[in-house]
Design a protein around this motif. Structure first.
Motif, PDB file in Angstrom:
ATOM      1  N   VAL A  52      -6.578   6.374   4.824  1.00 41.69           N
ATOM      2  CA  VAL A  52      -5.790   6.102   3.621  1.00 41.69           C
ATOM      3  C   VAL A  52      -6.549   6.606   2.391  1.00 41.69           C
ATOM      4  CG1 VAL A  52      -4.687   4.321   2.221  1.00 41.69           C
ATOM      5  CG2 VAL A  52      -4.717   4.098   4.713  1.00 41.69           C
ATOM      6  N   HIS A  82      -4.701  -0.606  -0.971  1.00 39.82           N
ATOM      7  CA  HIS A  82      -4.900  -1.453   0.207  1.00 39.82           C
ATOM      8  C   HIS A  82      -3.722  -2.400   0.395  1.00 39.82           C
ATOM      9  CE1 HIS A  82      -6.364  -4.928   2.498  1.00 39.82           C
ATOM     10  NE2 HIS A  82      -7.174  -4.062   3.087  1.00 39.82           N
ATOM     11  N   TYR A 118      -0.623  -0.568   1.655  1.00 37.83           N
ATOM     12  CA  TYR A 118      -0.787  -0.179   3.051  1.00 37.83           C
ATOM     13  C   TYR A 118      -0.688  -1.398   3.968  1.00 37.83           C
ATOM     14  CZ  TYR A 118      -2.792   1.815   7.294  1.00 37.83           C
ATOM     15  OH  TYR A 118      -2.988   2.226   8.591  1.00 37.83           O
ATOM     16  N   THR A 153       2.915   4.555   4.449  1.00 34.60           N
ATOM     17  CA  THR A 153       2.592   5.146   5.744  1.00 34.60           C
ATOM     18  C   THR A 153       1.766   6.399   5.516  1.00 34.60           C
ATOM     19  OG1 THR A 153       4.654   4.335   6.725  1.00 34.60           O
ATOM     20  CG2 THR A 153       3.518   6.118   7.867  1.00 34.60           C
ATOM     21  N   VAL A 154       0.618   6.444   6.163  1.00 37.07           N
ATOM     22  CA  VAL A 154      -0.266   7.593   6.035  1.00 37.07           C
ATOM     23  C   VAL A 154      -0.354   8.292   7.375  1.00 37.07           C
ATOM     24  CG1 VAL A 154      -2.598   8.361   5.568  1.00 37.07           C
ATOM     25  CG2 VAL A 154      -1.597   6.549   4.188  1.00 37.07           C
TER      26      VAL A 154
END
Length: 437
Positions: A325, A418, A421, A427-428
């Motif tokens: 991320v 953070h 996520y 979404t990474v």
């Protein structure tokens, strides 16, 4: 402007052009053109541009023997062959390195035995060597990874204590130095790659260096014949075999030799430029939470930065923000941050499969090591946090400052990143990575 680009804001930077490498100068072009006009496109002996290149390494390193070959892999193969490995002889090698560091051991009917690396540097850990000693151990091969020298004083002390030879893989470390001497001068034999990405490049090529006459003659026999073999293989033990050698052709091309000779003359200038850029970037990173410059250990006299500057990520300083991320957010800001992709050797099929038997020697399970993939915590720790940024040879202080600001922007917004996520609102995908061995 403070909102992260990954979260809908504007990128801080415009992506910069990639480093231009190799640097081919007009003088290089003139040297190659002169060769072509003279028709010098192959040599049977140590002559012309090949001799000049070998002399350059002999003089720079202060070694007795230098042998130019057609690749760094051939140089390593020649080095292991020079040690006169016998079937089943074991060579301790780092679990994290380019495959050519260890695979030629198989071609010499030996057995590579993988060892763990320092979790801060990715380089062979001297403290772990003793655990891999057996009655079959003959040598240790060490990689100066990404231009950072290994702790050669401790490694050679260990080898001397146990009667082992030491092979230095200097492929990524032209010009590096440690413990008062350049890399390539610490072990029994060393290999340099001259591949296109290397600090000294022939396009494709390699150099073997050693002070040991027997190792040198065996290396010549492996990949040379005719004039070179008869000129250089003169001992009572091998003197009758120089004309035929072993029938392999590891000769370097004269054109590549000319390119490498020019690059060698510019090596110090290249390394100075890279060091300035890396120092310029490293200074602000020391004050930014979550990321630190590469670890430079006390024995290192000079780093020969290879293709990547490799800072380390500390997720715990950013609330546990996953490294992928963080990497994706930096890239969205225009910072070309990547992670390594080349797997460590113990995760390759050659070191895991029970059915693969390389070479002509088929060792049993008691000697030919097979790995599960989780034996080396130092490798896992290093790969879990190492990052990569391109290295420029020309001074780019403005760009280094911009990258630092882009990274700082991500760190300043790490809490929101953070939370988004963790909540599943972000979404990474696997971020763009680069294999830079």
């Amino acid at each position: 402007m403070t909102r992260l680009a990954l979260l809908g804001g504007q990128p801080l930077l415009t992506p910069a052009e990639r480093p231009v490498w190799p640097h081919i100068t007009e003088k290089d072009i003139e040297a190659v053109t002169a060769l072509l006009r003279r028709g010098e496109i192959s040599y049977n002996g140590s002559e012309g541009e090949v001799r000049a290149l070998e002399d350059g390494y002999r003089q720079r390193l202060g070694v007795v023997h230098a042998l130019a070959v057609n690749s760094g892999t051939s140089a390593l193969h020649s080095a292991f062959f020079g040690l006169d490995l016998r079937p089943g002889d074991e060579v301790i090698a780092p679990a994290y390195t380019f495959l050519a560091t260890a695979m030629p051991v198989f071609a010499c009917n030996g057995v590579p035995v993988l060892a763990d690396v320092d979790p801060d540097t990715g380089i062979l850990d001297p403290d772990g060597l003793a655990a891999h000693l057996t009655p079959r151990t003959r040598a240790v091969v060490v990689t100066h990874l990404m231009g950072f020298p290994a702790d050669m004083e401790r490694i050679t002390d260990f080898a001397c204590e146990h009667g082992l030879a030491v092979v230095e893989d200097c492929s990524q470390a032209h010009g590096a130095a440690c413990s008062g001497r350049p890399v390539g001068r610490h072990g029994d034999v060393a290999a340099f790659s001259l591949q296109a990405k290397k600090q000294v490049t022939a396009g494709e090529g390699g150099i073997l260096v050693t002070d040991d006459r027997r190792i040198y003659e065996r290396a010549v026999l492996l990949g040379h014949c005719l004039d070179r073999g008869e000129e250089d293989v003169t001992s009572e033990e091998y003197g009758g075999y120089g004309r035929t050698g072993f029938g392999l052709n590891y000769r370097i091309h004269p054109v590549g030799s000319a390119l490498a000779r020019g690059a060698l003359s510019r090596l110090d200038t290249v390394l100075e430029g890279r060091e300035k850029n890396c120092d310029r970037l490293g200074a602000p990173l020391r004050d930014i939470p979550g990321i630190t410059p590469p670890v430079r250990q006390a024995h290192v006299d000079r780093v020969a930065h290879y293709v990547s500057y490799q800072p380390l990520y500390a997720a715990e300083e950013l609330g546990g923000l996953p490294i992928d991320v963080f990497t994706a957010a930096a890239r969205a800001e225009g910072v070309p941050l990547t992670r390594p992709t080349s797997p460590p050797l113990h995760r390759e099929a050659a070191f895991r499969s029970a059915s693969w038997h390389p070479g002509t020697y088929h060792p049993g399970d008691s000697t030919y090591r097979r790995y599960r993939g989780d034996e080396f915590p130092g490798v896992d720790a290093y790969l879990s946090r190492v990052l990569r940024l391109p290295v420029y040879s020309e001074e780019r202080g403005d760009l280094m400052d911009a990258w630092a600001e882009g990274i700082r922007k991500v760190v300043d917004n790490a809490g929101e990143l953070h939370d988004r996520y963790a909540a599943g609102a972000l979404t990474v995908q696997d971020p763009a990575r680069t294999a830079q061995h």
